[in-house]
Design a protein around this motif. Sequence first.
Motif, PDB file in Angstrom:
ATOM      1  N   CYS A  32     -23.552  -7.681 -33.816  1.00 13.06           N
ATOM      2  CA  CYS A  32     -22.556  -8.499 -34.494  1.00 13.06           C
ATOM      3  C   CYS A  32     -21.931  -9.436 -33.473  1.00 13.06           C
ATOM      4  O   CYS A  32     -22.191  -9.328 -32.279  1.00 13.06           O
ATOM      5  CB  CYS A  32     -21.476  -7.637 -35.156  1.00 13.06           C
ATOM      6  SG  CYS A  32     -20.529  -6.643 -33.999  1.00 13.06           S
ATOM      7  N   SER A  33     -21.073 -10.307 -33.946  1.00 10.82           N
ATOM      8  CA  SER A  33     -20.329 -11.186 -33.065  1.00 10.82           C
ATOM      9  C   SER A  33     -19.036 -10.493 -32.645  1.00 10.82           C
ATOM     10  O   SER A  33     -18.474  -9.707 -33.419  1.00 10.82           O
ATOM     11  CB  SER A  33     -19.996 -12.481 -33.810  1.00 10.82           C
ATOM     12  OG  SER A  33     -19.078 -13.254 -33.069  1.00 10.82           O
ATOM     13  N   VAL A  34     -18.551 -10.778 -31.454  1.00  9.44           N
ATOM     14  CA  VAL A  34     -17.277 -10.233 -30.987  1.00  9.44           C
ATOM     15  C   VAL A  34     -16.176 -10.576 -31.988  1.00  9.44           C
ATOM     16  O   VAL A  34     -15.297  -9.765 -32.275  1.00  9.44           O
ATOM     17  CB  VAL A  34     -16.951 -10.772 -29.574  1.00  9.44           C
ATOM     18  CG1 VAL A  34     -15.524 -10.478 -29.181  1.00  9.44           C
ATOM     19  CG2 VAL A  34     -17.930 -10.205 -28.554  1.00  9.44           C
ATOM     20  N   ALA A  35     -16.239 -11.753 -32.562  1.00  4.78           N
ATOM     21  CA  ALA A  35     -15.224 -12.193 -33.516  1.00  4.78           C
ATOM     22  C   ALA A  35     -15.241 -11.390 -34.820  1.00  4.78           C
ATOM     23  O   ALA A  35     -14.271 -11.419 -35.578  1.00  4.78           O
ATOM     24  CB  ALA A  35     -15.406 -13.676 -33.822  1.00  4.78           C
ATOM     25  N   ASP A  36     -16.319 -10.656 -35.076  1.00  2.00           N
ATOM     26  CA  ASP A  36     -16.441  -9.881 -36.311  1.00  2.00           C
ATOM     27  C   ASP A  36     -15.613  -8.601 -36.316  1.00  2.00           C
ATOM     28  O   ASP A  36     -15.396  -8.008 -37.375  1.00  2.00           O
ATOM     29  CB  ASP A  36     -17.909  -9.490 -36.567  1.00  2.00           C
ATOM     30  CG  ASP A  36     -18.799 -10.671 -36.884  1.00  2.00           C
ATOM     31  OD1 ASP A  36     -18.263 -11.722 -37.287  1.00  2.00           O
ATOM     32  OD2 ASP A  36     -20.027 -10.532 -36.726  1.00  2.00           O
TER      33      ASP A  36
END
Length: 86
Positions: free
Chosen positions: A7-11
């Motif tokens: 996943c993305s860190v922002a998720d």
Amino acid sequence: MTFTRACSVADVASGSALAVDVDGTDVAVVHDGDDWYAVADECSHAAIPLSEGDVEGCEIECWLHGSRFDGDDVLVDVTAPQNSVD
């Protein structure tokens, strides 16, 4: 060693977990402050997703029985009886 993007860190907001599928394996990606870890997304007592539990420090708590697991996927506090794991 091969890495797979989960996943993305922002998720994943700090103090939370995100359920992801990594090559067919259910994983909970956990973020708390500067700490990140990933554990199997299933409580060892029942088929309850750990990603739906509470995150505090390097531990995640099963919302159903309250058992807590650390970032190494090790049970650190048993609230409910545990099934044996093969």
